[in-house]
Design an enzyme around this catalytic site. Sequence first.
Site, PDB file in Angstrom:
ATOM      1  N   HIS A   3       3.068   3.279  -9.041  1.00 33.58           N
ATOM      2  CA  HIS A   3       3.136   2.006  -9.068  1.00 33.58           C
ATOM      3  C   HIS A   3       4.452   1.332  -9.802  1.00 33.58           C
ATOM      4  O   HIS A   3       4.922   0.407  -9.585  1.00 33.58           O
ATOM      5  CB  HIS A   3       2.035   1.732 -10.053  1.00 33.58           C
ATOM      6  CG  HIS A   3       0.712   2.085  -9.361  1.00 33.58           C
ATOM      7  ND1 HIS A   3       0.255   1.568  -8.010  1.00 33.58           N
ATOM      8  CD2 HIS A   3      -0.352   2.795  -9.805  1.00 33.58           C
ATOM      9  CE1 HIS A   3      -0.859   2.017  -7.834  1.00 33.58           C
ATOM     10  NE2 HIS A   3      -1.270   2.790  -9.069  1.00 33.58           N
TER      11      HIS A   3
ATOM     12  N   THR B  34     -10.735  -6.856  -6.160  1.00 33.51           N
ATOM     13  CA  THR B  34     -11.670  -6.832  -6.959  1.00 33.51           C
ATOM     14  C   THR B  34     -12.244  -5.253  -6.768  1.00 33.51           C
ATOM     15  O   THR B  34     -13.179  -4.866  -7.688  1.00 33.51           O
ATOM     16  CB  THR B  34     -12.668  -7.742  -6.332  1.00 33.51           C
ATOM     17  OG1 THR B  34     -12.864  -7.419  -4.844  1.00 33.51           O
ATOM     18  CG2 THR B  34     -12.367  -9.338  -6.718  1.00 33.51           C
TER      19      THR B  34
ATOM     20  N   ARG C 133       0.417   7.635  -2.656  1.00 27.37           N
ATOM     21  CA  ARG C 133       0.779   8.528  -1.726  1.00 27.37           C
ATOM     22  C   ARG C 133       2.237   8.992  -2.131  1.00 27.37           C
ATOM     23  O   ARG C 133       2.723  10.092  -2.106  1.00 27.37           O
ATOM     24  CB  ARG C 133       0.589   8.309  -0.257  1.00 27.37           C
ATOM     25  CG  ARG C 133      -0.733   8.762   0.076  1.00 27.37           C
ATOM     26  CD  ARG C 133      -1.144   7.816   1.547  1.00 27.37           C
ATOM     27  NE  ARG C 133      -1.304   6.570   0.990  1.00 27.37           N
ATOM     28  CZ  ARG C 133      -1.429   5.622   2.099  1.00 27.37           C
ATOM     29  NH1 ARG C 133      -1.203   5.694   3.125  1.00 27.37           N
ATOM     30  NH2 ARG C 133      -1.799   4.193   1.543  1.00 27.37           N
TER      31      ARG C 133
ATOM     32  N   GLU D 228       0.499 -13.676  12.168  1.00 25.95           N
ATOM     33  CA  GLU D 228       0.894 -12.295  12.693  1.00 25.95           C
ATOM     34  C   GLU D 228       1.184 -11.242  11.822  1.00 25.95           C
ATOM     35  O   GLU D 228       1.053 -11.436  10.752  1.00 25.95           O
ATOM     36  CB  GLU D 228       2.423 -12.580  13.119  1.00 25.95           C
ATOM     37  CG  GLU D 228       2.532 -13.890  14.023  1.00 25.95           C
ATOM     38  CD  GLU D 228       2.097 -13.488  15.636  1.00 25.95           C
ATOM     39  OE1 GLU D 228       2.271 -12.427  16.131  1.00 25.95           O
ATOM     40  OE2 GLU D 228       1.623 -14.252  16.166  1.00 25.95           O
TER      41      GLU D 228
ATOM     42  N   ARG E   7      -5.554  -2.023   8.251  1.00 26.24           N
ATOM     43  CA  ARG E   7      -6.956  -2.770   7.569  1.00 26.24           C
ATOM     44  C   ARG E   7      -6.600  -4.028   6.888  1.00 26.24           C
ATOM     45  O   ARG E   7      -5.295  -3.960   6.284  1.00 26.24           O
ATOM     46  CB  ARG E   7      -7.578  -1.823   6.527  1.00 26.24           C
ATOM     47  CG  ARG E   7      -8.113  -0.839   7.224  1.00 26.24           C
ATOM     48  CD  ARG E   7      -8.973   0.001   5.962  1.00 26.24           C
ATOM     49  NE  ARG E   7      -8.306   0.626   5.144  1.00 26.24           N
ATOM     50  CZ  ARG E   7      -7.802   1.744   5.064  1.00 26.24           C
ATOM     51  NH1 ARG E   7      -8.066   2.523   6.152  1.00 26.24           N
ATOM     52  NH2 ARG E   7      -6.930   2.344   4.324  1.00 26.24           N
TER      53      ARG E   7
ATOM     54  N   LEU F 198      11.018 -20.889  -4.480  1.00 27.46           N
ATOM     55  CA  LEU F 198       9.893 -19.957  -3.910  1.00 27.46           C
ATOM     56  C   LEU F 198       8.743 -20.188  -4.757  1.00 27.46           C
ATOM     57  O   LEU F 198       9.133 -19.973  -6.115  1.00 27.46           O
ATOM     58  CB  LEU F 198      10.509 -18.506  -3.829  1.00 27.46           C
ATOM     59  CG  LEU F 198       9.574 -17.048  -3.561  1.00 27.46           C
ATOM     60  CD1 LEU F 198       9.347 -17.381  -1.821  1.00 27.46           C
ATOM     61  CD2 LEU F 198      10.122 -15.791  -3.749  1.00 27.46           C
TER      62      LEU F 198
ATOM     63  N   ASP G 153       0.706  -1.168  -0.145  1.00 27.00           N
ATOM     64  CA  ASP G 153       0.009  -0.222   0.176  1.00 27.00           C
ATOM     65  C   ASP G 153       0.860   1.203   0.084  1.00 27.00           C
ATOM     66  O   ASP G 153       2.011   1.372   0.229  1.00 27.00           O
ATOM     67  CB  ASP G 153      -1.022  -0.133   1.295  1.00 27.00           C
ATOM     68  CG  ASP G 153      -1.957   0.960   1.263  1.00 27.00           C
ATOM     69  OD1 ASP G 153      -2.275   1.505   0.104  1.00 27.00           O
ATOM     70  OD2 ASP G 153      -2.527   1.282   2.164  1.00 27.00           O
ATOM     71  N   GLY G 154       0.400   2.240  -0.788  1.00 25.51           N
ATOM     72  CA  GLY G 154       0.969   3.656  -0.581  1.00 25.51           C
ATOM     73  C   GLY G 154       1.698   4.014  -1.655  1.00 25.51           C
ATOM     74  O   GLY G 154       2.360   5.194  -1.787  1.00 25.51           O
ATOM     75  N   ASN G 155       1.458   3.365  -2.954  1.00 25.26           N
ATOM     76  CA  ASN G 155       2.072   3.886  -4.090  1.00 25.26           C
ATOM     77  C   ASN G 155       1.710   5.131  -4.586  1.00 25.26           C
ATOM     78  O   ASN G 155       2.349   6.049  -5.087  1.00 25.26           O
ATOM     79  CB  ASN G 155       1.837   2.883  -5.358  1.00 25.26           C
ATOM     80  CG  ASN G 155       2.423   1.407  -4.981  1.00 25.26           C
ATOM     81  OD1 ASN G 155       3.271   1.308  -4.268  1.00 25.26           O
ATOM     82  ND2 ASN G 155       1.891   0.498  -5.985  1.00 25.26           N
TER      83      ASN G 155
HETATM   84  C1  FPP Z   1      -1.475   0.030  -3.727  1.00 25.02           C
HETATM   85  O1  FPP Z   1      -1.216   1.687  -3.730  1.00 25.02           O
HETATM   86  C2  FPP Z   1      -1.027  -0.655  -4.696  1.00 25.02           C
HETATM   87  C3  FPP Z   1      -1.750  -1.289  -5.871  1.00 25.02           C
HETATM   88  C4  FPP Z   1      -3.260  -0.964  -5.681  1.00 25.02           C
HETATM   89  C5  FPP Z   1      -1.361  -1.948  -6.759  1.00 25.02           C
HETATM   90  C6  FPP Z   1       0.127  -2.714  -6.462  1.00 25.02           C
HETATM   91  C7  FPP Z   1       0.950  -2.693  -7.488  1.00 25.02           C
HETATM   92  C8  FPP Z   1       2.304  -2.868  -7.755  1.00 25.02           C
HETATM   93  C9  FPP Z   1       3.131  -2.939  -6.587  1.00 25.02           C
HETATM   94  C10 FPP Z   1       2.724  -2.661  -9.204  1.00 25.02           C
HETATM   95  C11 FPP Z   1       3.244  -3.639  -9.744  1.00 25.02           C
HETATM   96  C12 FPP Z   1       3.036  -5.156  -9.021  1.00 25.02           C
HETATM   97  C13 FPP Z   1       3.540  -6.249  -9.783  1.00 25.02           C
HETATM   98  C14 FPP Z   1       3.186  -7.509  -9.004  1.00 25.02           C
HETATM   99  C15 FPP Z   1       4.571  -6.342 -10.799  1.00 25.02           C
HETATM  100  P1  FPP Z   1      -2.221   2.552  -3.808  1.00 25.02           P
HETATM  101  O2  FPP Z   1      -2.282   3.120  -5.068  1.00 25.02           O
HETATM  102  O3  FPP Z   1      -3.527   2.273  -3.173  1.00 25.02           O
HETATM  103  O4  FPP Z   1      -1.658   3.807  -3.033  1.00 25.02           O
HETATM  104  P2  FPP Z   1      -2.307   5.025  -2.017  1.00 25.02           P
HETATM  105  O5  FPP Z   1      -3.114   4.297  -0.958  1.00 25.02           O
HETATM  106  O6  FPP Z   1      -1.178   5.804  -1.365  1.00 25.02           O
HETATM  107  O7  FPP Z   1      -3.302   5.467  -3.083  1.00 25.02           O
END
Ligand code: FPP
Length: 231
Positions: free
Chosen positions: A29, A58, A16, A199, A186, A123, A12-14
């Site tokens: 991302h 989803t 932000r 955990e 969450r 893995l 999470d957090g891409n």
């Molecule tokens: C959450 O950040 C991230 C996602 C919804 C997507 C996860 C995807 C990746 C890490 C990219 C590549 C993945 C692979 C397997 C190559 P957010 O967009 O919800 O961040 P925010 O909460 O800060 O808006």
Amino acid sequence: MDNPKHVAIIMDGNGRWAAQKGLPRIAGHSAGAKSVEEVIKAAKESGVRILTLYAFSTENWKRPKHEVDALFKLLENYIDSQTDILIKNDIRLSVIGRIEGLPDSVRRKLKSVMDRTKSGSSLLLNLALNYGARTEIVDAVRAVAKDCVSGHVNPDDMDEKAFSGYLYTKDLPDPDLLIRTSGEMRLSNFLLWQLSYSEIFISKKLWPDFKKSDFVEALDEYRNRQRRYGK
Ligand code: FPP
């Protein structure tokens, strides 16, 4: 305690991370995909056997179409650039989720990479795509009901173990450790059945900033926990 065998991560957090840098969300991302590569390496080096990553839920379809398209493009590019590396590192790729709901091109690529990595044994990289835990449970209930109606299953024989066999994760042990980044507390509809006794490690770091040392820190903390399973 030993290192966990199965680690699940809510990345999470891409968004932000990108916003803090004045960049478009998709740049977050892309940077997140780099963290994925790093954490896969760290997991393998630590003897973790299964790494389940929440890559697309989803609920993520509700995001703007350009972001959804960009996420799948990123996933396709990731598969193209990483398949040989996965093979070389003896890593097998699998997916959980409603795979039939993914774009055709993504499904084709996933099928090919799963096929090409199927002998990987160091893995298991398990990507949750178009995944929602409630959907998973509903899909399982439907399959159980069908088996009962057709007479293959006696309702009185249904127990926790038998039910687990109807989930997308039927061949996998439950995660020992759940990591979530960006400080949020969450579960976000992730592995609701399977995480019952896992955990939980919450990192304040945003996913693109989550690196090998952070993963190692989570494992260190896990080893110092005592799991009692309600005993
Ligand atoms: C959450 O950040 C991230 C996602 C919804 C997507 C996860 C995807 C990746 C890490 C990219 C590549 C993945 C692979 C397997 C190559 P957010 O967009 O919800 O961040 P925010 O909460 O800060 O808006």
